[in-house]
Enzyme design. Structure first.
Site, PDB file in Angstrom:
ATOM      1  N   LYS A  63       0.629  -1.553  -0.046  1.00 43.68           N
ATOM      2  CA  LYS A  63      -0.008  -0.218  -0.364  1.00 43.68           C
ATOM      3  C   LYS A  63       0.604   1.220  -0.363  1.00 43.68           C
ATOM      4  O   LYS A  63       1.709   1.574   0.569  1.00 43.68           O
ATOM      5  CB  LYS A  63      -0.989  -0.255   1.315  1.00 43.68           C
ATOM      6  CG  LYS A  63      -1.414  -0.719   1.601  1.00 43.68           C
ATOM      7  CD  LYS A  63      -2.347  -0.699   2.419  1.00 43.68           C
ATOM      8  CE  LYS A  63      -4.125  -1.555   2.423  1.00 43.68           C
ATOM      9  NZ  LYS A  63      -5.231  -1.236   1.599  1.00 43.68           N
ATOM     10  N   ARG A 100     -10.169 -11.484   2.394  1.00 42.62           N
ATOM     11  CA  ARG A 100     -11.304 -12.557   2.415  1.00 42.62           C
ATOM     12  C   ARG A 100     -10.123 -14.062   1.838  1.00 42.62           C
ATOM     13  O   ARG A 100     -10.685 -14.420   2.327  1.00 42.62           O
ATOM     14  CB  ARG A 100     -11.476 -12.191   0.753  1.00 42.62           C
ATOM     15  CG  ARG A 100     -10.279 -12.198  -0.398  1.00 42.62           C
ATOM     16  CD  ARG A 100     -10.768 -11.520  -1.411  1.00 42.62           C
ATOM     17  NE  ARG A 100     -11.245 -10.126  -1.598  1.00 42.62           N
ATOM     18  CZ  ARG A 100     -11.058  -9.370  -2.384  1.00 42.62           C
ATOM     19  NH1 ARG A 100     -11.649  -9.854  -3.297  1.00 42.62           N
ATOM     20  NH2 ARG A 100     -10.923  -8.295  -2.229  1.00 42.62           N
TER      21      ARG A 100
HETATM   22  N1  BES Z   1      -8.328  -3.755   4.714  1.00 38.19           N
HETATM   23  C1  BES Z   1      -8.240  -3.055   3.326  1.00 38.19           C
HETATM   24  C2  BES Z   1      -9.231  -2.784   3.170  1.00 38.19           C
HETATM   25  C3  BES Z   1      -9.845  -1.367   3.774  1.00 38.19           C
HETATM   26  C4  BES Z   1      -8.579  -0.354   3.484  1.00 38.19           C
HETATM   27  C5  BES Z   1     -10.860  -1.181   4.370  1.00 38.19           C
HETATM   28  C6  BES Z   1      -9.027   0.816   4.005  1.00 38.19           C
HETATM   29  C7  BES Z   1     -10.981  -0.219   4.872  1.00 38.19           C
HETATM   30  C8  BES Z   1     -10.289   1.179   4.706  1.00 38.19           C
HETATM   31  C9  BES Z   1      -8.223  -5.007   2.780  1.00 38.19           C
HETATM   32  O1  BES Z   1      -7.218  -5.660   2.306  1.00 38.19           O
HETATM   33  C10 BES Z   1      -7.447  -4.422   1.273  1.00 38.19           C
HETATM   34  O2  BES Z   1      -6.695  -3.743   0.857  1.00 38.19           O
HETATM   35  N2  BES Z   1      -8.763  -4.689  -0.122  1.00 38.19           N
HETATM   36  C11 BES Z   1      -8.354  -3.602  -1.143  1.00 38.19           C
HETATM   37  C12 BES Z   1      -9.113  -5.456  -1.781  1.00 38.19           C
HETATM   38  C13 BES Z   1      -8.631  -4.966  -3.513  1.00 38.19           C
HETATM   39  C14 BES Z   1      -7.370  -5.176  -3.446  1.00 38.19           C
HETATM   40  C15 BES Z   1      -8.803  -5.840  -4.360  1.00 38.19           C
HETATM   41  C16 BES Z   1      -9.473  -2.914  -0.961  1.00 38.19           C
HETATM   42  O3  BES Z   1     -10.638  -2.709  -0.720  1.00 38.19           O
HETATM   43  O4  BES Z   1      -8.462  -1.810  -2.176  1.00 38.19           O
HETATM   44 MN    MN Z   2      -5.586  -5.352   2.518  1.00 41.24          MN
END
Ligand code: BES
Ligand code: MN
Ligand code: ZN
Length: 466
Positions: free
Chosen positions: A245, A319
């Site tokens: 990230k 997931r």
């Molecule tokens: N923990 C994050 C989702 C998230 C981000 C929740 C910011 C609340 C605030 C999750 O693990 C994630 O990174 N999801 C990605 C999925 C994508 C790579 C398909 C997302 O939502 O960008």
């Molecule tokens: Mn994530």
């Protein structure tokens, strides 16, 4: 000040008959009569200082000797669509040190809970920031119940607010064990080789961290009672993995165990109230870190269910760990299966931080969840498990991919991914939540928030309460 552990002061009400300054709650409709009942000097003072019965307005009224004799607090219009039922939760942050009692609360138990929820401060690293106004228990409410719910909320908020350096997989386990011990639950933990063998996705996501991944399995209640299973995403910190990230997106990722916190907070309420269920809480606890043994984009991983999963993105880790936990959950055919996670940014884009997304194929469950959310002032919004979008998760080399690869319907495809791992459980609900108050609202201080825990308790209490 660094404490060894989080020690939130237990939220408690004063006895109902404790000497206390009255706080008159004033609606647009009751202001005229309330003015008439004030002593003349106080009426003049309220008028002279411009008090109006608008939502959140405050007047501190002196007695003849200059001491604080009465407080007026505006509720606005309780019938208005935008009325905030936790408005009273603003008072602890506004009032000076002292004892207070409420007059004219439309829902006294709700107001007392809002007060206690609004009294919460995260005090682990700095003393003296706590609220000092105490509330005498309103007449006729179930004090133990209100205090129990408030304590569970504080417990869950502490878990989220505690930074990842002090809240790794082991500390999440310790919190689950301490909670279980308080209520006579049994807690089993799978890690190491057994985890790699039995829960390959949880292992793969967590293996790059020196803080070992694990599956926490808490059970409580009579074996013969209806089985209710809560599954909570326990990502202690989400760097994104090799699909790292950017810093702005990583900054708040200590809250990526907000689903685990919600499940554990709900469990605290359920066990504390002694609901007639056989409760199970499953927490896959991992840190999504970066190291030479991290799982990679393009890897194909085995899952507990036997499905092979191609990794399109290591940042879609929630997931994966939930999938293995759901497979375990489904194996004993629970009557109700609920999962909680800070799963997708897409859910936040759709609904904002205050409104978790809820998914289910079970119409009856959808109805009772919406109703429980309203009752508990813990709202969610249903989103569709649109089956045709499942094709977005197709992989050319594995049974499915963990991401869709495109920009569309991110919260829905995540929910559909989870459904593949609990295909036979009809009463399965999935909450995609934010777990954080970006700014303070009444009863909801800025920071970690255990969204959907009070909803869950309200739902189960209606079904399985005494
Ligand atoms: N923990 C994050 C989702 C998230 C981000 C929740 C910011 C609340 C605030 C999750 O693990 C994630 O990174 N999801 C990605 C999925 C994508 C790579 C398909 C997302 O939502 O960008
Ligand atoms: Mn994530
Ligand atoms: Zn995550």
């Amino acid at each position: 000040m660094i404490q060894a552990e989080t020690q939130a002061t237990t939220p408690a009400l004063l006895p109902g008959d404790a000497p206390a300054v009255p706080v008159t709650l004033i609606t647009a409709g009751s202001w005229a009569a309330a003015q008439g009942a004030l002593d003349p000097a106080q009426r003049t003072f309220a008028q002279a200082t411009g008090f109006e019965p608008k939502a959140g307005r405050l007047a501190l009224l002196p007695g003849p000797d200059g001491s604080l004799a009465r407080v007026l607090f505006g509720l606005g219009d309780p019938e208005a669509a935008a009325y905030d039922r936790l408005l009273v939760g603003k008072l602890p942050g506004l009032l000076p040190e002292g004892s207070f009692r409420l007059e004219g609360a439309p829902e006294p138990a709700e107001a007392a809970l809002a007060w206690l929820m609004g009294s919460y401060r995260f005090g682990r690293y700095r003393s003296g920031g706590g609220t000092k106004a105490r509330l005498a228990a309103p007449a006729g409410i179930d004090v133990a119940e209100v205090e129990r719910i408030a304590a569970a909320v504080a417990f869950g908020r502490d878990l989220i607010n505690t930074p990842a350096n002090a809240m790794g997989p082991a500390e999440i386990e310790a919190a689950a064990r301490a909670l279980g011990e308080r209520h006579g639950a049994s807690v089993a933990v799978t890690q190491g080789d057994a985890l790699a063998r039995e829960f390959p996705l949880i292992h793969a996501v967590g293996v790059a961290s020196p803080r070992a991944p694990r599956l926490i399995d808490l059970t409580w209640g009579e074996a013969a009672a209806p089985r209710v299973t809560l599954v909570g995403k326990g990502v202690a910190f989400d760097t994104g993995g090799l699909d790292l990230k950017p810093s702005a997106a990583m900054l708040l990722m200590k809250k990526d165990m907000g689903g685990a916190a919600a499940a554990l907070a709900a469990a605290a309420m359920i066990m504390g109230a002694g609901l007639r269920v056989r409760l199970r809480v499953l927490i896959p606890a991992v840190e999504n870190a970066v190291a030479g043994d991290a799982f990679r984009p393009g890897d194909v991983l085995a899952s507990r269910a036997g499905l092979s999963v191609e990794i399109g993105n290591t940042d879609a880790e929630g997931r994966l760990i939930l999938a293995d936990a759901l497979t375990l959950a489904e194996a004993e055919s629970p009557e109700l299966l609920l999962d909680y996670s800070t799963l997708t940014g897409a859910a936040r884009v759709a609904l904002g931080p205050d409104l978790p997304a809820f998914f289910t194929e079970d119409e009856a469950l959808a109805g009772s969840v919406a109703e429980a959310g309203r009752r508990a002032v813990d709202p969610v919004w249903r989103m569709p498990l649109h089956a045709p979008y499942a094709s977005l998760l197709e992989s050319k080399i594995a049974d499915l991919n963990n991401v869709s690869g495109g920009p569309f319907a991110g919260a829905i495809t995540a929910a559909l991914f989870l459904r593949r791992f609990a295909p036979n459980t009809k009463a399965h609900g999935h909450f995609d939540l934010y777990g954080w108050n970006p700014s303070a609202k009444p009863g909801r201080p800025e920071g970690g928030e255990v969204q959907t825990a009070r909803l869950t308790y309200a739902l189960l209490k209606a079904r399985y309460g005494a």
